[in-house]
Scaffold this active site. Structure first.
Site, PDB file in Angstrom:
ATOM      1  N   HIS A 120       0.754  -1.220   0.030  1.00 27.17           N
ATOM      2  CA  HIS A 120       0.277  -0.045  -0.022  1.00 27.17           C
ATOM      3  C   HIS A 120       0.891   1.228   0.012  1.00 27.17           C
ATOM      4  O   HIS A 120       0.305   2.384   0.252  1.00 27.17           O
ATOM      5  CB  HIS A 120      -0.965  -0.100   1.177  1.00 27.17           C
ATOM      6  N   CYS A 128       4.338  13.359  -7.679  1.00 25.42           N
ATOM      7  CA  CYS A 128       3.846  14.476  -8.493  1.00 25.42           C
ATOM      8  C   CYS A 128       2.419  14.136  -8.989  1.00 25.42           C
ATOM      9  O   CYS A 128       2.337  13.271  -9.934  1.00 25.42           O
ATOM     10  CB  CYS A 128       4.950  15.066  -9.309  1.00 25.42           C
ATOM     11  N   GLY A 189      -0.965  -9.459  12.811  1.00 26.17           N
ATOM     12  CA  GLY A 189      -1.534  -8.219  13.159  1.00 26.17           C
ATOM     13  C   GLY A 189      -2.152  -7.497  12.057  1.00 26.17           C
ATOM     14  O   GLY A 189      -2.131  -6.516  11.884  1.00 26.17           O
TER      15      GLY A 189
HETATM   16  C1  BV8 Z   1      -9.064  -1.872  -4.916  1.00 24.02           C
HETATM   17  C2  BV8 Z   1      -3.003   2.764   2.844  1.00 24.02           C
HETATM   18  C3  BV8 Z   1      -9.989  -1.844  -7.061  1.00 24.02           C
HETATM   19  C4  BV8 Z   1      -3.775   4.030   3.133  1.00 24.02           C
HETATM   20  C5  BV8 Z   1      -4.706   1.008   2.581  1.00 24.02           C
HETATM   21  C6  BV8 Z   1     -14.014  -6.937  -2.084  1.00 24.02           C
HETATM   22  C7  BV8 Z   1     -14.845  -6.858  -1.275  1.00 24.02           C
HETATM   23  C8  BV8 Z   1     -15.149  -5.762  -0.577  1.00 24.02           C
HETATM   24  C9  BV8 Z   1     -14.274  -4.585  -0.747  1.00 24.02           C
HETATM   25  C10 BV8 Z   1     -13.614  -4.665  -1.688  1.00 24.02           C
HETATM   26  C11 BV8 Z   1     -13.164  -5.800  -2.356  1.00 24.02           C
HETATM   27  N1  BV8 Z   1     -12.173  -5.411  -3.354  1.00 24.02           N
HETATM   28  C12 BV8 Z   1     -11.813  -4.260  -3.177  1.00 24.02           C
HETATM   29  C13 BV8 Z   1     -12.502  -3.843  -2.016  1.00 24.02           C
HETATM   30  C14 BV8 Z   1     -12.578  -2.366  -1.750  1.00 24.02           C
HETATM   31  C15 BV8 Z   1     -11.643  -1.993  -0.698  1.00 24.02           C
HETATM   32  C16 BV8 Z   1     -11.758  -2.813   0.514  1.00 24.02           C
HETATM   33  O1  BV8 Z   1     -11.081  -4.004   0.598  1.00 24.02           O
HETATM   34  N2  BV8 Z   1     -12.335  -2.363   1.455  1.00 24.02           N
HETATM   35  C17 BV8 Z   1     -12.473  -3.034   2.759  1.00 24.02           C
HETATM   36  C18 BV8 Z   1     -12.564  -1.850   3.673  1.00 24.02           C
HETATM   37  C19 BV8 Z   1     -13.757  -3.963   2.677  1.00 24.02           C
HETATM   38  N3  BV8 Z   1     -10.075  -2.222  -1.333  1.00 24.02           N
HETATM   39  C20 BV8 Z   1      -9.628  -1.509  -2.204  1.00 24.02           C
HETATM   40  O2  BV8 Z   1     -10.008  -0.497  -2.331  1.00 24.02           O
HETATM   41  C21 BV8 Z   1      -8.209  -1.872  -2.713  1.00 24.02           C
HETATM   42  N4  BV8 Z   1      -8.233  -1.203  -4.191  1.00 24.02           N
HETATM   43  O3  BV8 Z   1      -9.668  -2.770  -4.639  1.00 24.02           O
HETATM   44  O4  BV8 Z   1      -9.117  -1.177  -6.123  1.00 24.02           O
HETATM   45  C22 BV8 Z   1      -9.574  -1.509  -8.525  1.00 24.02           C
HETATM   46  C23 BV8 Z   1      -9.062  -2.296  -9.256  1.00 24.02           C
HETATM   47  C24 BV8 Z   1      -8.688  -2.038 -10.451  1.00 24.02           C
HETATM   48  C25 BV8 Z   1      -8.984  -0.708 -10.968  1.00 24.02           C
HETATM   49  C26 BV8 Z   1      -9.398   0.180 -10.121  1.00 24.02           C
HETATM   50  C27 BV8 Z   1      -9.527  -0.234  -8.851  1.00 24.02           C
HETATM   51  C28 BV8 Z   1      -7.133  -0.809  -2.148  1.00 24.02           C
HETATM   52  C29 BV8 Z   1      -6.892  -1.255  -0.686  1.00 24.02           C
HETATM   53  C30 BV8 Z   1      -5.764  -0.396  -0.063  1.00 24.02           C
HETATM   54  C31 BV8 Z   1      -6.094   0.664   0.510  1.00 24.02           C
HETATM   55  N5  BV8 Z   1      -5.049   1.318   1.574  1.00 24.02           N
HETATM   56  N6  BV8 Z   1      -3.693   1.644   3.306  1.00 24.02           N
HETATM   57  C32 BV8 Z   1      -3.069   4.543   4.277  1.00 24.02           C
HETATM   58  O5  BV8 Z   1      -2.482   3.811   5.190  1.00 24.02           O
HETATM   59  O6  BV8 Z   1      -3.272   5.750   4.427  1.00 24.02           O
HETATM   60  S1  BV8 Z   1      -5.446   0.020   3.562  1.00 24.02           S
HETATM   61  C33 BV8 Z   1      -5.073   0.092   5.329  1.00 24.02           C
HETATM   62  O7  BV8 Z   1      -6.301  -0.552   5.719  1.00 24.02           O
HETATM   63  C34 BV8 Z   1      -4.166  -0.577   5.864  1.00 24.02           C
HETATM   64  O8  BV8 Z   1      -2.790  -0.730   4.633  1.00 24.02           O
HETATM   65  C35 BV8 Z   1      -4.390  -2.033   5.764  1.00 24.02           C
HETATM   66  O9  BV8 Z   1      -4.507  -3.001   4.695  1.00 24.02           O
HETATM   67  C36 BV8 Z   1      -5.726  -1.789   6.282  1.00 24.02           C
HETATM   68  C37 BV8 Z   1      -5.894  -1.901   7.755  1.00 24.02           C
HETATM   69  O10 BV8 Z   1      -5.782  -3.342   8.117  1.00 24.02           O
HETATM   70  P1  BV8 Z   1      -4.912  -3.887   9.233  1.00 24.02           P
HETATM   71  O11 BV8 Z   1      -3.471  -3.424   8.765  1.00 24.02           O
HETATM   72  O12 BV8 Z   1      -5.203  -5.135   9.205  1.00 24.02           O
HETATM   73  O13 BV8 Z   1      -4.953  -3.108  10.209  1.00 24.02           O
HETATM   74  P2  BV8 Z   1      -6.475  -3.062  11.288  1.00 24.02           P
HETATM   75  O14 BV8 Z   1      -6.345  -1.671  12.212  1.00 24.02           O
HETATM   76  O15 BV8 Z   1      -7.708  -3.105  10.577  1.00 24.02           O
HETATM   77  O16 BV8 Z   1      -6.300  -4.084  12.396  1.00 24.02           O
HETATM   78  C38 BV8 Z   1      -5.013  -4.444  12.977  1.00 24.02           C
HETATM   79  C39 BV8 Z   1      -5.267  -5.747  13.660  1.00 24.02           C
HETATM   80  O17 BV8 Z   1      -4.033  -6.163  14.390  1.00 24.02           O
HETATM   81  C40 BV8 Z   1      -6.462  -6.287  14.412  1.00 24.02           C
HETATM   82  O18 BV8 Z   1      -6.915  -7.555  14.125  1.00 24.02           O
HETATM   83  C41 BV8 Z   1      -5.897  -6.242  15.986  1.00 24.02           C
HETATM   84  O19 BV8 Z   1      -6.501  -7.217  16.420  1.00 24.02           O
HETATM   85  C42 BV8 Z   1      -4.182  -6.665  15.610  1.00 24.02           C
HETATM   86  N7  BV8 Z   1      -3.669  -6.230  16.795  1.00 24.02           N
HETATM   87  C43 BV8 Z   1      -3.590  -4.849  17.233  1.00 24.02           C
HETATM   88  N8  BV8 Z   1      -2.464  -4.946  18.010  1.00 24.02           N
HETATM   89  C44 BV8 Z   1      -1.618  -6.070  17.801  1.00 24.02           C
HETATM   90  C45 BV8 Z   1      -2.186  -6.579  17.097  1.00 24.02           C
HETATM   91  N9  BV8 Z   1      -1.972  -8.095  16.583  1.00 24.02           N
HETATM   92  C46 BV8 Z   1      -0.659  -8.702  17.022  1.00 24.02           C
HETATM   93  N10 BV8 Z   1      -0.129  -7.607  18.126  1.00 24.02           N
HETATM   94  C47 BV8 Z   1      -0.455  -6.731  18.246  1.00 24.02           C
HETATM   95  N11 BV8 Z   1       0.157  -5.853  19.262  1.00 24.02           N
END
Ligand code: BV8
Length: 260
Positions: A120, A128, A189
């Site tokens: 990501h 740019c 994580g």
């Molecule tokens: C795309 C950069 C298409 C930004 C990020 C299919 C079904 C449904 C939806 C979709 C689908 N396909 C696509 C989508 C849409 C979307 C998506 O998946 N939405 C989700 C919400 C359902 N995907 C997209 O939009 C992707 N692009 O599909 O394009 C396309 C294709 C061709 C042409 C045109 C378009 C792009 C996805 C990337 C978005 N950018 N990040 C930024 O950072 O500013 S995603 C961002 O959120 C992160 O990078 C990461 O990927 C995600 C967050 O998830 P996690 O990292 O898992 O973090 P989270 O807080 O959720 O969880 C933390 C976990 O850690 C928890 O489980 C917790 O219990 C645990 N934890 C906490 N502390 C600890 C721990 N574990 C161990 N030790 C600890 N100490």
């Protein structure tokens, strides 16, 4: 995870050559970096999904840059934790080891991981919006919000993949190839909901790899994982590493040759 399952996992890993780790915000939590969906994931009242989009940026680029500048300000003073460090060390332990991360914080690279795929993007780089050139943008706080391209004066945007934007096809292909080619995939994580990253474990499992999930709590992936290790990555990974070292170091009494 009970002892027998742990022992069989350690024995399996001791013989594995191709290992991959897929990481999410949870591996950086113990470094003090807010996760996305955790209670600390909010900025002002905005959810990440509402700011990390091309629409939000075209609507109000200054607001989106303020958010990234805030996150950069949080990340700049912190360093990798033992979770990142063990994964960096595993590049020496396993013949083929790679990290695929969803994180944009740059902490894996700071820990010394070289074999790294940043799915990501990276919060310390900008692109740019006119020429597409990518450059490092280390200064925090940013001297000017929004920052402009020093070459052409156009708006810079974070070199990050936003929701609704496709990932870099080359990076994505390599991530699926690594996942489908490994013997063990650690999933550390991550809430395993964001696509296409959340589909990598299925690709690994389909190819016969063992999927080992490390998380504080179960996720949608847990029912499909071969092993679920509950706990903070910064403690679980050093413990696994110690057990692996004890297993593989010659002369360790109950090590190699233990009949399964
Ligand atoms: C795309 C950069 C298409 C930004 C990020 C299919 C079904 C449904 C939806 C979709 C689908 N396909 C696509 C989508 C849409 C979307 C998506 O998946 N939405 C989700 C919400 C359902 N995907 C997209 O939009 C992707 N692009 O599909 O394009 C396309 C294709 C061709 C042409 C045109 C378009 C792009 C996805 C990337 C978005 N950018 N990040 C930024 O950072 O500013 S995603 C961002 O959120 C992160 O990078 C990461 O990927 C995600 C967050 O998830 P996690 O990292 O898992 O973090 P989270 O807080 O959720 O969880 C933390 C976990 O850690 C928890 O489980 C917790 O219990 C645990 N934890 C906490 N502390 C600890 C721990 N574990 C161990 N030790 C600890 N100490």
């Amino acid at each position: 995870m009970d002892d027998t399952k742990t022992a069989s996992l350690i024995e399996f890993l001791a013989g594995a050559r191709r290992v991959v780790a897929l990481t999410g915000a949870g591996i950086s939590a113990e470094s003090g970096v807010p996760t996305f969906r955790g209670k600390d994931g909010l900025w002002r009242q905005y959810r990440a999904e509402s700011l990390a989009t091309p629409e939000a940026f075209s609507r109000d680029p200054a607001l989106v840059w303020e958010w990234y500048d805030w996150r950069r300000g949080l990340i700049a003073p912190v360093g990798p934790n033992p979770g990142h460090e063990v994964l960096a060390a595993w590049e020496e332990r396993f013949e083929n080891f790679a990290v695929i991360t969803q994180n944009v914080d740059g902490l894996h690279r700071k820990a010394g991981t070289r074999n790294l795929l940043e799915l990501h993007g990276n919060i310390w780089r900008a692109r740019c919006t006119r020429e597409g050139t990518v450059r490092e943008l280390p200064a925090t706080p940013l001297p000017r919000v929004p920052p402009l391209c020093p070459d052409c004066g156009a708006l810079l945007r974070p070199d990050i993949i936003w929701f609704g934007e496709p990932l870099d096809p080359d990076v994505l292909d390599r991530a699926f190839a690594l996942s489908a080619g490994c013997q063990a995939l650690f999933v550390i994580g991550t809430s395993s909901v964001v696509q296409p990253a959340a589909s990598l474990p299925a690709a690994a499992a389909r190819a016969g790899a063992r999927v080992i999930e490390v998380n504080l709590e179960p996720t949608p992936l847990t029912p499909y994982a071969d092993h679920f290790i509950a706990g903070p990555a910064g403690r679980v990974l050093p413990s696994l590493d110690r057990q692996l070292r004890e297993w593989t170091d010659p002369g360790h009494s109950s090590g190699k040759g233990r009949s399964s």
